[in-house]
Design a protein around this motif. Structure first.
Motif, short mmCIF file in Angstrom:
data_model
loop_
_atom_site.label_atom_id
_atom_site.label_comp_id
_atom_site.label_asym_id
_atom_site.label_seq_id
_atom_site.Cartn_x
_atom_site.Cartn_y
_atom_site.Cartn_z
N GLU A 40 40.48 37.53 24.70
CA GLU A 40 39.35 37.88 25.31
C GLU A 40 39.84 35.96 26.73
N TRP A 41 39.73 34.79 25.80
CA TRP A 41 40.18 33.91 26.75
C TRP A 41 40.44 34.15 27.84
N VAL A 42 42.01 34.67 27.89
CA VAL A 42 43.05 35.18 28.62
C VAL A 42 41.91 35.76 29.88
N VAL A 43 41.57 36.50 29.27
CA VAL A 43 40.84 37.69 30.65
C VAL A 43 39.45 36.93 30.58
N LEU A 44 38.53 35.94 30.39
CA LEU A 44 37.57 35.81 30.84
C LEU A 44 38.22 34.23 32.29
N ARG A 45 39.11 33.66 31.62
CA ARG A 45 40.27 32.91 32.61
C ARG A 45 40.50 33.85 33.98
N GLN A 46 41.11 35.02 33.51
CA GLN A 46 41.62 35.29 34.90
C GLN A 46 39.97 36.02 35.63
N LEU A 47 38.85 36.60 35.46
CA LEU A 47 38.46 37.19 35.96
C LEU A 47 38.00 35.49 36.93
N LEU A 48 37.32 34.41 36.05
CA LEU A 48 36.85 33.36 36.88
C LEU A 48 37.85 33.46 38.38
N THR A 49 39.48 33.65 38.22
CA THR A 49 40.17 33.34 38.95
C THR A 49 39.98 34.38 40.44
N THR A 50 39.52 35.80 39.60
CA THR A 50 39.33 37.54 40.64
C THR A 50 38.48 37.33 41.63
N GLY A 51 37.85 36.75 40.11
CA GLY A 51 36.27 37.51 40.91
C GLY A 51 36.03 38.75 40.34
N ALA A 52 35.30 39.83 40.67
CA ALA A 52 35.09 40.74 40.39
C ALA A 52 36.23 41.55 40.61
N THR A 53 36.89 42.54 39.59
CA THR A 53 38.11 43.41 40.21
C THR A 53 37.66 44.61 39.09
N ALA A 54 38.79 45.42 40.24
CA ALA A 54 39.09 46.24 38.73
C ALA A 54 39.27 46.40 37.49
N PRO A 55 39.15 47.09 36.57
CA PRO A 55 39.68 47.03 35.25
C PRO A 55 41.35 47.56 35.03
N SER A 56 41.94 48.23 36.17
CA SER A 56 43.26 48.27 36.54
C SER A 56 43.93 47.27 36.85
N ALA A 57 43.27 46.84 37.87
CA ALA A 57 44.14 45.33 38.41
C ALA A 57 44.20 44.02 37.90
N LEU A 58 42.58 43.92 36.75
CA LEU A 58 43.40 43.41 35.46
C LEU A 58 44.29 43.26 34.97
N ALA A 59 44.58 44.42 34.40
CA ALA A 59 45.39 44.83 33.80
C ALA A 59 47.20 45.00 33.97
N GLU A 60 47.04 44.66 35.52
CA GLU A 60 48.23 44.24 35.95
C GLU A 60 48.60 43.16 36.34
N GLY A 61 47.26 42.41 36.78
CA GLY A 61 48.03 40.90 36.43
C GLY A 61 47.69 40.58 35.16
N LEU A 62 47.50 40.63 34.38
CA LEU A 62 47.94 39.97 32.68
C LEU A 62 49.42 40.94 32.16
N GLY A 63 49.95 42.46 33.45
CA GLY A 63 50.78 42.54 32.46
C GLY A 63 50.41 43.46 31.02
N LEU A 64 49.44 43.80 30.49
CA LEU A 64 48.49 44.91 29.47
C LEU A 64 48.48 45.59 30.24
N THR A 65 48.20 46.41 29.87
CA THR A 65 47.71 47.85 29.01
C THR A 65 46.06 48.38 29.42
#
Length: 151
Positions: A40-65
Motif C-alpha cells: 500500500e505504501w508503494v502505491v501511495l508513494r507512486q500516486l504522490l509522484t504521478t498525481g491522479a492517474t488511471a489504475p492501468s497506468a499505476l499498474a504499468e508504472g509499478l509492474g503489477l497486474t
C-alpha cells in the motif's frame, strides 16, 4: 574426485537476500504501525509522484497486474487514503488519487523509509552508499528488471 559445493555464504544472492529480509521486515513493521502495508505504501508513494492517474497506468508504472492494483486501491479507499473518480464521458474509466489524508500520510511514511535506511545503511559513507546503489542498479539494468518490489 567429487566437486565440493560452495557454501551458502559464498553467494552474493545469499547476502542480498539476508540483508533484504532484515531491512524489509523492519520497514514492514514500521509502516504497519501507521496502518498500511508495504504494498500500500508503494502505491501511495507512486500516486504522490504521478498525481491522479488511471489504475492501468499505476499498474504499468509499478509492474503489477491490474487485479493487484485494484485490490490495493480497494484497501486504500476503505482506509480513506485514496479515492476513485469515474470519467464523466465514459464511466468505465476511473482515476485514482490521494485523498487529503493520504497526502498527509505519505511524507510521514517517507520519513519512516528514510529512518529505516539510516538504521541499516547509515554507517556507510556517501561514496560507499553510491557504490552499493550503483552496483545494484547495474544488475537491474543488465537484466532488464522492471517490477517494483512490494513484498
Amino acid at each position: 574426485m567429487s566437486h565440493v559445493p560452495s557454501p551458502l555464504d559464498a553467494h552474493i544472492g545469499f547476502w542480498l537476500r539476508f540483508i533484504s529480509n532484515h531491512v524489509s521486515h523492519a520497514f514492514a513493521a514500521k509502516v504497519e504501525g501507521h496502518g498500511v502495508t508495504v504494498a500500500e505504501w508503494v502505491v501511495l508513494r507512486q500516486l504522490l509522484t504521478t498525481g491522479a492517474t488511471a489504475p492501468s497506468a499505476l499498474a504499468e508504472g509499478l509492474g503489477l497486474t491490474r487485479g493487484a492494483v485494484s485490490k490495493l486501491v480497494d484497501r486504500l479507499c476503505a482506509k480513506c487514503l485514496v479515492s476513485r473518480t469515474a470519467n464523466q464521458e465514459d464511466k468505465r474509466y476511473q482515476t485514482v488519487a490521494l485523498t487529503p489524508t493520504g497526502h498527509e500520510l505519505v511524507p510521514k511514511l517517507a520519513d519512516v523509509a528514510d529512518a529505516n535506511d539510516a538504521e541499516f545503511f547509515g554507517h556507510l559513507n556517501d561514496d560507499q552508499r553510491a557504490m552499493l546503489v550503483g552496483l545494484m542498479k547495474d544488475v537491474v539494468r543488465r537484466h532488464g528488471l522492471k517490477d517494483v518490489p512490494i513484498e
